[in-house]
Write an enzyme that holds these catalytic residues in place. Structure first.
Site, PDB file in Angstrom:
ATOM      1  CG  MET A 109     -11.608  -2.857   4.787  1.00 15.46           C
ATOM      2  SD  MET A 109     -10.076  -2.474   3.884  1.00 15.46           S
ATOM      3  CE  MET A 109      -9.261  -1.500   5.183  1.00 15.46           C
ATOM      4  CG  ASP A 122      -5.028   2.455   0.540  1.00 18.42           C
ATOM      5  OD1 ASP A 122      -5.896   1.596   0.438  1.00 18.42           O
ATOM      6  OD2 ASP A 122      -3.918   2.184   1.174  1.00 18.42           O
ATOM      7  CG  ASP A 134      -6.267  -2.665   3.037  1.00 19.66           C
ATOM      8  OD1 ASP A 134      -5.200  -2.368   3.626  1.00 19.66           O
ATOM      9  OD2 ASP A 134      -6.691  -2.025   2.078  1.00 19.66           O
ATOM     10  N   GLY A 135      -4.960  -4.334   6.022  1.00 18.56           N
ATOM     11  CA  GLY A 135      -4.727  -3.706   7.217  1.00 18.56           C
ATOM     12  C   GLY A 135      -4.232  -4.456   8.307  1.00 18.56           C
ATOM     13  N   GLY A 136      -2.906  -4.049   8.769  1.00 15.19           N
ATOM     14  CA  GLY A 136      -2.292  -4.725   9.985  1.00 15.19           C
ATOM     15  C   GLY A 136      -1.569  -6.002   9.397  1.00 15.19           C
ATOM     16  CG  MET A 138      -8.473   7.387   2.065  1.00 17.10           C
ATOM     17  SD  MET A 138      -7.319   7.453   3.690  1.00 17.10           S
ATOM     18  CE  MET A 138      -6.785   5.644   3.689  1.00 17.10           C
ATOM     19  CB  SER A 171      -0.934   0.026   1.215  1.00 16.65           C
ATOM     20  OG  SER A 171      -1.383   1.264   1.461  1.00 16.65           O
ATOM     21  CG  HIS A 175      -9.143   0.192  -0.628  1.00 20.76           C
ATOM     22  ND1 HIS A 175      -8.697  -0.010   0.266  1.00 20.76           N
ATOM     23  CD2 HIS A 175     -10.524   0.134  -0.593  1.00 20.76           C
ATOM     24  CE1 HIS A 175      -9.587  -0.116   1.197  1.00 20.76           C
ATOM     25  NE2 HIS A 175     -10.748   0.077   0.805  1.00 20.76           N
ATOM     26  CG  MET A 194     -11.359   3.212   1.557  1.00 18.59           C
ATOM     27  SD  MET A 194      -9.849   3.470   2.311  1.00 18.59           S
ATOM     28  CE  MET A 194      -8.592   3.469   1.066  1.00 18.59           C
ATOM     29  CG  HIS A 199      -3.776  -1.492  -1.692  1.00 20.60           C
ATOM     30  ND1 HIS A 199      -4.642  -2.235  -1.958  1.00 20.60           N
ATOM     31  CD2 HIS A 199      -4.015  -0.793  -0.946  1.00 20.60           C
ATOM     32  CE1 HIS A 199      -5.801  -2.146  -1.259  1.00 20.60           C
ATOM     33  NE2 HIS A 199      -5.441  -1.032  -0.445  1.00 20.60           N
ATOM     34  N   GLY A 222       1.249  -2.057   4.159  1.00 24.18           N
ATOM     35  CA  GLY A 222       1.586  -0.633   3.962  1.00 24.18           C
ATOM     36  C   GLY A 222       2.850  -0.346   4.715  1.00 24.18           C
ATOM     37  CG  PHE A 237      -6.011   6.864   9.954  1.00 23.97           C
ATOM     38  CD1 PHE A 237      -5.454   7.987   9.389  1.00 23.97           C
ATOM     39  CD2 PHE A 237      -7.647   6.707  10.270  1.00 23.97           C
ATOM     40  CE1 PHE A 237      -6.305   9.275   9.670  1.00 23.97           C
ATOM     41  CE2 PHE A 237      -8.248   7.879  10.274  1.00 23.97           C
ATOM     42  CZ  PHE A 237      -7.845   9.228  10.061  1.00 23.97           C
ATOM     43  N   GLY A 238      -3.192   4.046   7.884  1.00 23.72           N
ATOM     44  CA  GLY A 238      -2.357   3.020   7.718  1.00 23.72           C
ATOM     45  C   GLY A 238      -1.732   2.825   9.181  1.00 23.72           C
TER      46      GLY A 238
HETATM   47  C1  DX5 Z   1      -6.363   1.649   5.348  1.00 24.30           C
HETATM   48  C2  DX5 Z   1      -5.939   1.188   4.004  1.00 24.30           C
HETATM   49  C3  DX5 Z   1      -4.831   0.317   4.081  1.00 24.30           C
HETATM   50  C4  DX5 Z   1      -3.632   0.949   4.517  1.00 24.30           C
HETATM   51  C5  DX5 Z   1      -2.928  -0.390   5.235  1.00 24.30           C
HETATM   52  O1  DX5 Z   1      -7.794   2.292   4.940  1.00 24.30           O
HETATM   53  O2  DX5 Z   1      -6.924   0.877   3.013  1.00 24.30           O
HETATM   54  O3  DX5 Z   1      -4.395  -0.049   2.481  1.00 24.30           O
HETATM   55  O4  DX5 Z   1      -2.665   1.264   3.803  1.00 24.30           O
HETATM   56  O5  DX5 Z   1      -1.895   0.097   6.059  1.00 24.30           O
HETATM   57  P1  DX5 Z   1      -1.211  -1.076   6.874  1.00 24.30           P
HETATM   58  O6  DX5 Z   1      -0.572  -2.219   6.326  1.00 24.30           O
HETATM   59  O7  DX5 Z   1      -0.044  -0.089   7.670  1.00 24.30           O
HETATM   60  O8  DX5 Z   1      -2.042  -1.267   8.118  1.00 24.30           O
HETATM   61 ZN    ZN Z   2      -6.354  -0.103   1.244  1.00 24.64          ZN
END
Ligand code: DX5
Ligand code: ZN
Length: 229
Positions: A141, A38, A179-181, A40, A11, A70, A72, A36, A201, A147-148
């Protein structure tokens, strides 16, 4: 249908935006599969990022890997053709962000892209009962979007198993993305729960010493080792 090849999708939310082309080149050179992206809007999610101009700029820079957009943003239909024209490969959106989910999925395919739906941690998968034949990707998700750098929500593992079952029973060629963590220490159990496409990310872009020209090699190698284990 046989399981698809694992894809690692860094990401770019956590990349250095002032050097974005170089960051994307380096992470692909180190073995990432797709990118990826993102998007927003400070409306659907409480943050504001990048749009079609940046996607197009990456294509003009020479990026040929698939770009996994992606969305959002709310609504989505107005911006889908712009991303298709900007070189998006996949376009995914959240069902809450479109009044007409079936139409938006069709719009993505009509513009030559692969389509997908994204499910927030508290969003049920039920909508898939009616549109399974119109998605190329299901994205779960494992954090709340915006947020990352957030922590993986463990209940997502069970949801992954449910989504994997739906895909296998459908016999359709659909990717299951998470996606996420996602980190080196949890990617193996995420794969075991059914994912085949892994967004990361902060774990990738945050890990490296950017003075080293091959700085993404070791984290990508660590991900691959875990996926093979
Ligand atoms: C969050 C994004 C993710 C984000 C993931 O809304 O969709 O793609 O970048 O970041 P990490 O991998 O740091 O959780
Ligand atoms: Zn994403």
């Amino acid at each position: 249908m046989a399981r698809q090849k694992d894809l690692i999708s860094p990401s770019i939310l956590s990349a250095d935006f002032a050097r974005l082309g170089e960051e994307v080149d380096n992470v692909l050179k180190s073995g990432a599969d797709i990118v990826h992206f993102d998007v927003m809007d400070n409306h659907y999610v409480p943050n504001l990022t990048i749009g079609p101009l940046v996607c197009e700029a990456l294509r003009k820079h020479g990026v040929t890997a698939d770009i996994d957009v992606h969305l959002m943003v709310k609504p989505v239909d107005r911006i889908i053709p712009d991303f298709a024209n900007a070189g998006a490969s996949y376009i995914t959106f959240h069902p809450e962000s479109s009044e007409h989910v079936d139409r938006s999925l069709q719009l993505i395919r009509d513009h030559g892209c692969k389509s997908g739906l994204v499910f927030n941690p508290a969003t049920p998968l039920d909508v898939l009962d009616y549109v399974m034949d119109k998605v190329d990707m299901i994205l779960l998700m494992s954090v709340n979007p915006g947020f990352g750098g957030q922590s993986f929500i463990p209940g997502t593992l069970n949801k992954l198993r449910q989504a994997r079952k739906r895909i296998d029973e459908s016999g359709l060629d659909i990717r299951l993305e998470i996606d996420g963590g996602v980190k080196v220490d949890n990617i193996a159990e995420i794969k075991a729960a059914g994912a085949d496409t892994f967004v990361a990310g902060s774990a990738i872009f945050g890990a490296a010493n950017k003075q080293d020209p091959n700085h993404y090699d070791s984290v990508l190698r660590a991900f691959r080792e875990q996926l093979a284990s």
